[in-house]
Enzyme design. Structure first.
Site, mmCIF file in Angstrom:
data_model
loop_
_atom_site.group_PDB
_atom_site.id
_atom_site.type_symbol
_atom_site.label_atom_id
_atom_site.label_comp_id
_atom_site.label_asym_id
_atom_site.label_seq_id
_atom_site.Cartn_x
_atom_site.Cartn_y
_atom_site.Cartn_z
ATOM 1 N N GLU A 107 -3.733 -11.891 -13.634
ATOM 2 C CA GLU A 107 -3.966 -10.826 -12.646
ATOM 3 C C GLU A 107 -3.378 -9.510 -13.154
ATOM 4 O O GLU A 107 -2.490 -8.935 -12.530
ATOM 5 C CB GLU A 107 -3.299 -11.197 -11.320
ATOM 6 C CG GLU A 107 -3.757 -12.512 -10.723
ATOM 7 C CD GLU A 107 -2.840 -12.999 -9.591
ATOM 8 O OE1 GLU A 107 -1.801 -12.364 -9.319
ATOM 9 O OE2 GLU A 107 -3.175 -14.031 -9.002
ATOM 10 N N GLY B 172 -2.841 -5.633 -13.803
ATOM 11 C CA GLY B 172 -3.207 -4.355 -13.192
ATOM 12 C C GLY B 172 -2.803 -3.222 -14.099
ATOM 13 O O GLY B 172 -3.595 -2.639 -14.827
ATOM 14 N N ARG C 282 5.713 7.474 -8.173
ATOM 15 C CA ARG C 282 6.508 6.532 -8.962
ATOM 16 C C ARG C 282 7.885 7.072 -9.384
ATOM 17 O O ARG C 282 8.879 6.360 -9.256
ATOM 18 C CB ARG C 282 5.732 6.039 -10.194
ATOM 19 C CG ARG C 282 4.423 5.329 -9.856
ATOM 20 C CD ARG C 282 3.877 4.509 -11.015
ATOM 21 N NE ARG C 282 4.724 3.379 -11.288
ATOM 22 C CZ ARG C 282 5.600 3.315 -12.276
ATOM 23 N NH1 ARG C 282 5.701 4.309 -13.129
ATOM 24 N NH2 ARG C 282 6.361 2.261 -12.420
ATOM 25 N N TYR D 154 10.682 4.760 -7.808
ATOM 26 C CA TYR D 154 11.288 3.769 -8.713
ATOM 27 C C TYR D 154 12.114 4.419 -9.818
ATOM 28 O O TYR D 154 12.439 3.757 -10.807
ATOM 29 C CB TYR D 154 10.199 2.920 -9.387
ATOM 30 C CG TYR D 154 9.104 2.422 -8.480
ATOM 31 C CD1 TYR D 154 9.352 1.409 -7.548
ATOM 32 C CD2 TYR D 154 7.819 2.944 -8.543
ATOM 33 C CE1 TYR D 154 8.342 0.943 -6.722
ATOM 34 C CE2 TYR D 154 6.803 2.480 -7.726
ATOM 35 C CZ TYR D 154 7.078 1.491 -6.813
ATOM 36 O OH TYR D 154 6.076 1.039 -6.004
ATOM 37 N N CYS E 255 9.182 19.555 0.023
ATOM 38 C CA CYS E 255 10.520 19.890 0.514
ATOM 39 C C CYS E 255 11.458 18.685 0.516
ATOM 40 O O CYS E 255 11.970 18.294 1.576
ATOM 41 C CB CYS E 255 10.401 20.479 1.909
ATOM 42 S SG CYS E 255 9.281 21.874 1.886
ATOM 43 N N GLU E 256 11.628 18.085 -0.637
ATOM 44 C CA GLU E 256 12.584 16.994 -0.799
ATOM 45 C C GLU E 256 13.076 17.036 -2.230
ATOM 46 O O GLU E 256 12.286 17.221 -3.146
ATOM 47 C CB GLU E 256 11.898 15.621 -0.604
ATOM 48 C CG GLU E 256 11.359 15.390 0.773
ATOM 49 C CD GLU E 256 11.165 13.913 1.078
ATOM 50 O OE1 GLU E 256 11.838 13.072 0.461
ATOM 51 O OE2 GLU E 256 10.336 13.628 1.958
ATOM 52 N N TYR F 290 -1.097 2.698 -10.157
ATOM 53 C CA TYR F 290 -0.162 3.022 -9.076
ATOM 54 C C TYR F 290 0.060 4.538 -8.985
ATOM 55 O O TYR F 290 1.162 5.008 -8.714
ATOM 56 C CB TYR F 290 1.157 2.247 -9.259
ATOM 57 C CG TYR F 290 0.918 0.752 -9.421
ATOM 58 C CD1 TYR F 290 0.434 0.008 -8.350
ATOM 59 C CD2 TYR F 290 1.119 0.106 -10.634
ATOM 60 C CE1 TYR F 290 0.165 -1.343 -8.492
ATOM 61 C CE2 TYR F 290 0.855 -1.246 -10.786
ATOM 62 C CZ TYR F 290 0.381 -1.970 -9.706
ATOM 63 O OH TYR F 290 0.113 -3.301 -9.849
HETATM 64 N N1 LLP Z 1 -0.724 -10.037 -8.868
HETATM 65 C C1 LLP Z 1 0.054 -9.897 -7.786
HETATM 66 C C2 LLP Z 1 0.140 -10.981 -6.826
HETATM 67 C C3 LLP Z 1 0.761 -8.701 -7.588
HETATM 68 O O1 LLP Z 1 1.539 -8.551 -6.520
HETATM 69 C C4 LLP Z 1 0.667 -7.644 -8.545
HETATM 70 C C5 LLP Z 1 1.389 -6.376 -8.372
HETATM 71 C C6 LLP Z 1 -0.173 -7.845 -9.657
HETATM 72 C C7 LLP Z 1 -0.836 -9.064 -9.800
HETATM 73 C C8 LLP Z 1 -0.373 -6.800 -10.706
HETATM 74 O O2 LLP Z 1 0.792 -6.492 -11.378
HETATM 75 P P1 LLP Z 1 0.746 -5.524 -12.653
HETATM 76 O O3 LLP Z 1 -0.017 -6.235 -13.744
HETATM 77 O O4 LLP Z 1 0.070 -4.274 -12.261
HETATM 78 O O5 LLP Z 1 2.166 -5.315 -12.994
HETATM 79 N N2 LLP Z 1 3.743 0.205 -7.318
HETATM 80 C C9 LLP Z 1 4.562 -0.404 -8.336
HETATM 81 C C10 LLP Z 1 3.990 -1.720 -8.823
HETATM 82 C C11 LLP Z 1 3.786 -2.729 -7.718
HETATM 83 C C12 LLP Z 1 3.178 -4.026 -8.188
HETATM 84 C C13 LLP Z 1 2.821 -4.895 -7.043
HETATM 85 N N3 LLP Z 1 2.189 -6.132 -7.396
HETATM 86 C C14 LLP Z 1 4.756 0.585 -9.472
HETATM 87 O O6 LLP Z 1 4.235 1.686 -9.413
HETATM 88 O O7 LLP Z 1 5.461 0.280 -10.429
#
Ligand code: LLP
Length: 440
Positions: free
Chosen positions: A296, A298, A335, A339, A367-368, A396
């Protein structure tokens, strides 16, 4: 708050950042170019802030990942984690390359279908799927539902039975492994809200096998995001492999192992595992087990393919600090604020890119104080109107933007060779309040 763990690696120069991203290059006259399109041309036409994505980079990254899995001899399917960037153009491009989709909401499921991704290639993850969402997943007959609790399993069985459907499920197992990433994106420790406790997985699988409307097809896990070390993957996969053996020993069929996402990207050009190393780790854990592997991913697919283009509003000198104020802000790219994430920032003009540098805080107009993209970043003097590209903003980025401070959603552009298309026009101000109702 803990910063991302890679924060102590040396800071790359502007030239090094560009050199490491093959869809970007600096042209002496045109400035920073994405594929064959000068980013200044996009900014002049679409304005700023604007997200620009490279279609070539998206295709290349998908094929690198799929190729690495193939080269490792794995029978593997990639389900793109839609949450990273859910634009229809991105989904449709990745779908055409062969990606399925990992979705976590009704909206993401509908988006994936609208982009033409076949239902059979969709996996549904998430800790709180509502009854309505489960009904939709069943009526679309999607490939697999990753179940995150016994409560959800029983609810799904009841719904599936009432609909005369069978849900193919994989319990998402929480392996109690620390992914060594930022606190807010770690998901595989026992105290995290995600998944079935490891010690309960066998009993839950057995229960699933006996429930009407449920067909357990395998196991899933996902330990976190922006993972830059293989050790936590190795630990998690070893535990999942043990479960597969245990379950098969008890007579259960386990056909699929969904290894989740999380593969990190080198925001700071830092060393880290790539798809080949991840594929090798999967292979080492599951070889000779005759399981179909699912992933999975992303961020790894889309993050490096996108930039956020912004203009300098003004430079501001304060005692002890130089500020570069951009027209992009934390409402666009959250981000860094959320983070403490590090994103490369490079000038778009070739002259700016080689001018002498000094430390500057790069901030937005919101304004932060948290509206800060970078602190003490080595950048040249940048005049009002100068363009910068905030790198690795394809994942993201736009999906997490908000209209805070009544700032309309930025435009989005897809670059493909020498052609570029506005895939989302800049939101108008009127659209911000178009659906608001003033009573009386
Ligand atoms: N599968 C599940 C069940 C997930 O919860 C996630 C991400 C992925 C796959 C994909 O993960 P990736 O390959 O993208 O790392 N907003 C945060 C990242 C949150 C990720 C949430 N879950 C950021 O900007 O770093």
């Amino acid at each position: 708050m803990a910063a991302e763990p890679q924060d102590n690696t040396p800071e790359p120069s502007i030239a090094e950042l560009i050199a490491a991203r093959s869809h970007l290059r600096m042209h002496a006259m045109d400035g920073l170019v994405m594929e064959d399109v000068p980013l200044a041309r996009i900014a002049a036409s679409a304005g700023t802030p604007t997200w620009a994505y490279s279609a070539g980079a998206l295709r290349a990254r998908y094929n690198t990942l799929a190729g690495a899995l193939r080269d490792a001899g794995l029978d593997a399917h990639c389900h793109y984690a839609v949450k990273a960037n859910d634009h229809l153009a991105i989904l449709s491009l990745l779908g055409k390359e062969g990606a399925g989709a990992d979705v976590v909401s009704e909206g993401e499921l509908l988006r994936a279908r609208a982009a033409g991704i076949p239902a059979s290639r969709i996996v549904y993850s998430g800790v709180g799927k509502s009854e309505r969402e489960l009904r939709l997943a069943l009526s679309e007959d999607i490939g697999q539902i990753n179940v995150e609790s016994a409560e959800e399993l029983r609810m799904l069985s009841a719904i599936a039975t009432s609909m005369g459907r069978t849900a193919r499920i994989a319990p998402r197992v929480n392996p109690d492994v620390d992914a060594g990433t930022h606190e807010k994106i770690s998901t595989g420790r026992a105290r995290d809200k995600f998944g079935i406790p490891y010690s309960e997985a066998v009993a839950l699988y057995a229960e699933a096998a006996g429930l009407p409307g449920i067909e357990p097809v395998g196991l899933a896990t996902h330990i976190g995001s922006q993972i830059m070390d293989l050790a936590p993957y190795r630990a998690a996969f070893a535990k999942i492999a043990d479960l597969v053996r245990l379950l098969r020993g008890l007579g259960h069929k386990v056909r699929v192992v969904d290894c989740g996402g999380g593969l990190g990207i080198p925001y700071r050009n830092q060393p880290g595992p790539g798809p080949a190393a991840l594929a090798g780790t999967i292979k080492a854990a599951f070889h000779n087990m005759d399981v179909q592997i699912a992933l999975e991913p992303g961020r790894w697919l889309v993050g490096p393919a996108g930039v956020l283009l912004a203009s300098v509003v003004l430079g501001k000198q304060a005692p002890g600090a130089r500020f570069v104020v951009l027209d992009a802000a934390m409402n666009d790219l959250v981000r860094p604020a959320m983070y403490d994430a590090w994103h490369g920032i490079v000038p778009v003009s070739a002259t700016d890119a080689v001018a002498p540098v000094s430390p500057a805080d790069v901030v937005g107009p919101i304004c932060e104080s948290g509206d800060t993209f970078a602190r003490e970043r080595l950048l040249p003097d940048l005049a009002p109107g100068a363009l910068v590209a905030i790198l690795d903003a394809g994942a993201y980025g736009s999906v997490m933007s908000s209209p805070y401070n009544a700032r309309p959603r930025a435009a989005e552009v897809l670059v493909d060779g020498a052609v570029w298309t506005v895939i989302r026009p800049r939101q108008t101000h009127a659209a911000l309040w178009a659906d608001e109702v003033v009573p009386g």
